[in-house]
Design a protein around this motif. Structure first.
Motif, mmCIF file in Angstrom:
data_model
loop_
_atom_site.group_PDB
_atom_site.id
_atom_site.type_symbol
_atom_site.label_atom_id
_atom_site.label_comp_id
_atom_site.label_asym_id
_atom_site.label_seq_id
_atom_site.Cartn_x
_atom_site.Cartn_y
_atom_site.Cartn_z
ATOM 1 N N UNK A 170 -71.239 6.525 2.425
ATOM 2 C CA UNK A 170 -71.666 5.931 2.936
ATOM 3 C C UNK A 170 -71.274 5.179 4.258
ATOM 4 N N UNK A 171 -70.501 5.976 4.847
ATOM 5 C CA UNK A 171 -70.456 6.346 6.157
ATOM 6 C C UNK A 171 -70.517 7.568 6.854
ATOM 7 N N UNK A 188 -78.139 -0.568 9.305
ATOM 8 C CA UNK A 188 -78.706 0.210 9.882
ATOM 9 C C UNK A 188 -77.473 2.336 10.394
ATOM 10 N N UNK A 189 -76.556 2.122 10.069
ATOM 11 C CA UNK A 189 -75.040 2.534 10.104
ATOM 12 C C UNK A 189 -74.902 3.012 9.379
ATOM 13 N N UNK A 190 -75.596 3.161 8.100
ATOM 14 C CA UNK A 190 -74.758 3.223 6.705
ATOM 15 C C UNK A 190 -75.537 4.904 6.520
ATOM 16 N N UNK A 191 -74.892 5.318 6.219
ATOM 17 C CA UNK A 191 -75.337 6.950 6.179
ATOM 18 C C UNK A 191 -76.549 7.439 5.614
ATOM 19 N N UNK A 192 -76.310 6.831 3.955
ATOM 20 C CA UNK A 192 -77.589 6.335 2.956
ATOM 21 C C UNK A 192 -79.017 6.427 4.150
ATOM 22 N N UNK A 193 -79.142 5.360 4.790
ATOM 23 C CA UNK A 193 -80.124 4.710 5.350
ATOM 24 C C UNK A 193 -80.230 6.258 6.540
#
Length: 212
Positions: free
Chosen positions: A195-196, A43-48
């Motif tokens: 991603x981040x 859930x920490x992935x920036x896409x999320x």
């Protein structure tokens, strides 16, 4: 010359359209590969974060090309009152979708949802598998009500060749997708994302954000 095109990062020549059935079979088989097609995502992935932020406040959301429902799961967790419809071509992928989501087997080019029936819709690295991109974007927009939000996250054609891909997969021109969305939406913007959140984007991934 395919090796040279990949080395140079140039888009491949136009390939004959793959049938929907062939693509469905590919993903039915891929559903057994948890390493490359996982059922969860950090859930920490920036896409999320981009998906959750753009769908904030929506009471009915469609995840188009949901796979095993990893993004849909987190959208639901972030907004428990929201109905999340998880659509995918592969029946085998949909068997992994969480019980409190609404799984629907469908092609991206013929979504079985009423026009304007969703507050938001998104496609994360799934538009690249559509057999007709313009039609798929039209369907993505059609099911969203006026004022609703649309999000596409996918790969930049300028970086074609960085990964091995199925022969039908397409990567996208940033302005080209903006123009396709603008046919249906009153507001369209795009930006490169990583991603981040704290890592500078390298241009591989683009997020297109629109409002009907």
């Amino acid at each position: 010359m395919q090796w040279l095109r990949r080395l140079l990062g140039t888009p491949p020549p136009q390939q004959p359209a793959q049938s929907t059935l062939e693509i469905a079979r590919f993903f039915d088989q891929a559903s057994q590969d948890e390493e490359h097609f996982p059922a969860s995502i950090d859930p920490r992935i920036y896409h999320v974060k981009v998906v959750i932020d753009h769908m904030a406040g929506a009471q009915r959301v469609a995840d188009i090309g949901c796979g095993k429902g990893r993004f849909a799961r987190l959208v639901k967790d972030a907004n428990p009152s929201c109905t999340v419809v998880a659509l995918d071509l592969s029946h085998a992928m949909l068997t992994h979708v969480a019980d409190d989501l609404e799984p629907v087997a469908a092609s991206m080019t013929a979504l079985p949802l009423a026009s304007g029936s969703c507050d938001g819709a998104y496609a994360t690295e799934s538009l690249e598998h559509a057999i007709d991109i313009d039609t798929a974007i039209g369907e993505l927009c059609r099911i969203v009500r006026p004022g609703g939000r649309i999000l596409i996250i996918d790969k930049n054609a300028e970086h074609w060749g960085r990964f091995k891909t199925p022969e039908w997969e397409k990567w996208f021109d940033r302005r080209g997708v903006e123009r396709m969305l603008a046919k249906h939406c009153r507001k369209v913007e795009s930006r490169f994302i990583s991603y981040w959140e704290d890592v500078e984007p390298d241009g591989l991934f683009i997020a297109w954000l629109a409002e009907r």
